[in-house]
Write a protein that holds these residues in place. Structure first.
Motif, PDB file in Angstrom:
ATOM      1  N   LYS A   1       6.179  51.317  23.056  1.00  0.00           N
ATOM      2  CA  LYS A   1       7.512  50.776  22.778  1.00  0.00           C
ATOM      3  C   LYS A   1       7.400  49.854  21.565  1.00  0.00           C
ATOM      4  N   ILE A   2       8.292  50.065  20.585  1.00  0.00           N
ATOM      5  CA  ILE A   2       8.339  49.153  19.441  1.00  0.00           C
ATOM      6  C   ILE A   2       9.073  47.903  19.900  1.00  0.00           C
ATOM      7  N   ILE A   3       8.404  46.741  19.814  1.00  0.00           N
ATOM      8  CA  ILE A   3       9.043  45.515  20.299  1.00  0.00           C
ATOM      9  C   ILE A   3       9.566  44.629  19.166  1.00  0.00           C
ATOM     10  N   SER A   4       9.070  44.869  17.944  1.00  0.00           N
ATOM     11  CA  SER A   4       9.651  44.193  16.783  1.00  0.00           C
ATOM     12  C   SER A   4       9.290  44.976  15.526  1.00  0.00           C
ATOM     13  N   HIS A   5      10.062  44.736  14.459  1.00  0.00           N
ATOM     14  CA  HIS A   5       9.812  45.451  13.207  1.00  0.00           C
ATOM     15  C   HIS A   5      10.304  44.625  12.032  1.00  0.00           C
ATOM     16  N   SER A   6       9.802  44.977  10.859  1.00  0.00           N
ATOM     17  CA  SER A   6      10.209  44.308   9.625  1.00  0.00           C
ATOM     18  C   SER A   6      11.613  44.738   9.232  1.00  0.00           C
ATOM     19  N   VAL A   7      12.210  43.977   8.329  1.00  0.00           N
ATOM     20  CA  VAL A   7      13.481  44.378   7.726  1.00  0.00           C
ATOM     21  C   VAL A   7      13.178  45.394   6.632  1.00  0.00           C
ATOM     22  N   SER A   8      12.072  45.189   5.918  1.00  0.00           N
ATOM     23  CA  SER A   8      11.714  46.084   4.812  1.00  0.00           C
ATOM     24  C   SER A   8      11.328  47.464   5.332  1.00  0.00           C
ATOM     25  N   MET A   9      11.674  48.463   4.539  1.00  0.00           N
ATOM     26  CA  MET A   9      11.437  49.861   4.904  1.00  0.00           C
ATOM     27  C   MET A   9      10.521  50.503   3.864  1.00  0.00           C
ATOM     28  N   ILE A  10       9.810  51.557   4.314  1.00  0.00           N
ATOM     29  CA  ILE A  10       8.994  52.361   3.413  1.00  0.00           C
ATOM     30  C   ILE A  10       9.251  53.828   3.724  1.00  0.00           C
ATOM     31  N   TYR A  11       8.805  54.693   2.830  1.00  0.00           N
ATOM     32  CA  TYR A  11       8.945  56.129   3.070  1.00  0.00           C
ATOM     33  C   TYR A  11       7.806  56.854   2.367  1.00  0.00           C
ATOM     34  N   LEU A  12       7.554  58.070   2.836  1.00  0.00           N
ATOM     35  CA  LEU A  12       6.543  58.936   2.227  1.00  0.00           C
ATOM     36  C   LEU A  12       7.213  59.889   1.251  1.00  0.00           C
ATOM     37  N   PRO A  13       6.821  59.860  -0.027  1.00  0.00           N
ATOM     38  CA  PRO A  13       7.349  60.878  -0.934  1.00  0.00           C
ATOM     39  C   PRO A  13       6.498  62.142  -0.833  1.00  0.00           C
ATOM     40  N   PRO A  14       7.031  63.361  -0.884  1.00  0.00           N
ATOM     41  CA  PRO A  14       8.457  63.672  -0.980  1.00  0.00           C
ATOM     42  C   PRO A  14       9.154  63.640   0.383  1.00  0.00           C
ATOM     43  N   SER A  15       8.401  63.743   1.498  1.00  0.00           N
ATOM     44  CA  SER A  15       8.998  63.698   2.826  1.00  0.00           C
ATOM     45  C   SER A  15       7.876  63.629   3.855  1.00  0.00           C
ATOM     46  N   GLU A  16       8.218  63.690   5.130  1.00  0.00           N
ATOM     47  CA  GLU A  16       7.222  63.773   6.188  1.00  0.00           C
ATOM     48  C   GLU A  16       7.061  65.233   6.590  1.00  0.00           C
ATOM     49  N   GLY A  17       6.002  65.520   7.303  1.00  0.00           N
ATOM     50  CA  GLY A  17       5.795  66.853   7.853  1.00  0.00           C
ATOM     51  C   GLY A  17       5.578  66.731   9.346  1.00  0.00           C
ATOM     52  N   CYS A  18       5.501  67.870  10.022  1.00  0.00           N
ATOM     53  CA  CYS A  18       5.356  67.855  11.474  1.00  0.00           C
ATOM     54  C   CYS A  18       4.720  69.159  11.918  1.00  0.00           C
ATOM     55  N   LEU A  19       3.781  69.070  12.856  1.00  0.00           N
ATOM     56  CA  LEU A  19       3.125  70.274  13.380  1.00  0.00           C
ATOM     57  C   LEU A  19       4.111  71.212  14.065  1.00  0.00           C
ATOM     58  N   SER A  20       5.227  70.668  14.551  1.00  0.00           N
ATOM     59  CA  SER A  20       6.233  71.487  15.243  1.00  0.00           C
ATOM     60  C   SER A  20       7.251  72.112  14.294  1.00  0.00           C
ATOM     61  N   VAL A  21       7.149  71.794  13.001  1.00  0.00           N
ATOM     62  CA  VAL A  21       8.111  72.290  12.007  1.00  0.00           C
ATOM     63  C   VAL A  21       7.360  73.145  10.987  1.00  0.00           C
ATOM     64  N   ASP A  22       7.707  74.426  10.945  1.00  0.00           N
ATOM     65  CA  ASP A  22       6.995  75.368  10.073  1.00  0.00           C
ATOM     66  C   ASP A  22       7.650  75.558   8.711  1.00  0.00           C
ATOM     67  N   ARG A  23       8.613  74.730   8.387  1.00  0.00           N
ATOM     68  CA  ARG A  23       9.295  74.865   7.091  1.00  0.00           C
ATOM     69  C   ARG A  23       9.203  73.539   6.356  1.00  0.00           C
ATOM     70  N   GLU A  24       9.339  73.620   5.043  1.00  0.00           N
ATOM     71  CA  GLU A  24       9.324  72.397   4.249  1.00  0.00           C
ATOM     72  C   GLU A  24      10.713  71.791   4.274  1.00  0.00           C
ATOM     73  N   ILE A  25      10.777  70.496   4.485  1.00  0.00           N
ATOM     74  CA  ILE A  25      12.058  69.802   4.527  1.00  0.00           C
ATOM     75  C   ILE A  25      12.049  68.717   3.465  1.00  0.00           C
ATOM     76  N   GLN A  26      13.059  68.744   2.606  1.00  0.00           N
ATOM     77  CA  GLN A  26      13.170  67.769   1.528  1.00  0.00           C
ATOM     78  C   GLN A  26      13.994  66.574   1.996  1.00  0.00           C
ATOM     79  N   GLY A  27      13.598  65.396   1.545  1.00  0.00           N
ATOM     80  CA  GLY A  27      14.373  64.196   1.837  1.00  0.00           C
ATOM     81  C   GLY A  27      13.490  63.060   2.317  1.00  0.00           C
ATOM     82  N   PHE A  28      13.938  61.844   2.052  1.00  0.00           N
ATOM     83  CA  PHE A  28      13.179  60.658   2.439  1.00  0.00           C
ATOM     84  C   PHE A  28      13.498  60.259   3.874  1.00  0.00           C
TER      85      PHE A  28
END
Length: 191
Positions: A101-128
């Motif tokens: 369980k996430i109990i606290s987090h920063s206000v600042s955000m980060i992202y992975l360019p160009p996007s994230e991937g997933c073992l359950s997703v067999d297609r490329e998905i564009q977007g942050f």
């Protein structure tokens, strides 16, 4: 009895793919103290991640490299995941967490360019995919102890991705629908 004991070798055919309803359901809490079956399953999941990152083993068994794996991604409705990753500072991290369980987090955000991937997703998905830069997570470790993790950077991204899985949320659900490359103001690229 689950087939996922510590000797079982998970391959890509064990990974549940997008479209399967289990990926869009919140998972059930795991009973504590942990059963030997749940411990063995977590070790099996962690072993898959290590195997998937070993070029020789991955090629031989046609494994896609992964850094995190949630129980629902192997068809189990259980609130637990394994992660095995190298962060942006070349440090190795290994996590096997139950009922996280996430109990606290920063206000600042980060992202992975160009996007994230997933073992359950067999297609490329564009977007942050905006994620909190720093999080504090509470959960149960393999020894059945409650632990608190303070994570930042890549580790924070991976753990949020896995906790989302346990909540029935796919990474692309977090991409802005109107403009996939639009980000909250307080965001920066990890790399």
């Amino acid at each position: 009895m689950s087939k996922f004991d510590s000797n079982y070798f998970i391959t890509m055919k064990d990974i549940v793919r997008e479209g399967n309803p289990i990926l869009h359901q919140a998972t059930h809490k795991v009973a504590v103290p942990l059963s030997s079956e749940d411990k063995e399953t977590l070790i099996c999941m962690r072993n898959f991640l290590k195997n998937s990152q070993d070029p020789t083993i991955a090629k031989k068994h046609k494994l896609r490299a992964g850094v995190g794996l949630s129980a629902n991604q192997i068809g189990l409705n259980k609130r637990m995941f394994a992660a095995y990753l190298t962060d942006e500072n070349d440090r190795k991290h290994e996590y096997m967490l139950v009922n996280p369980k996430i109990i606290s987090h920063s206000v600042s955000m980060i992202y992975l360019p160009p996007s994230e991937g997933c073992l359950s997703v067999d297609r490329e998905i564009q977007g942050f995919v905006p994620r909190y830069e720093r999080i504090k997570v509470k959960g149960i470790n393999l020894d059945g102890e409650e632990i608190m993790l303070k994570l930042s950077g890549y580790s924070s991204i991976v753990i949020q991705h896995e906790i989302d899985h346990l909540n029935g949320i796919m990474f692309y659900d977090r991409i802005n629908k109107e403009n996939p490359f639009k980000l909250p103001e307080n965001s920066r690229s990890l790399y």
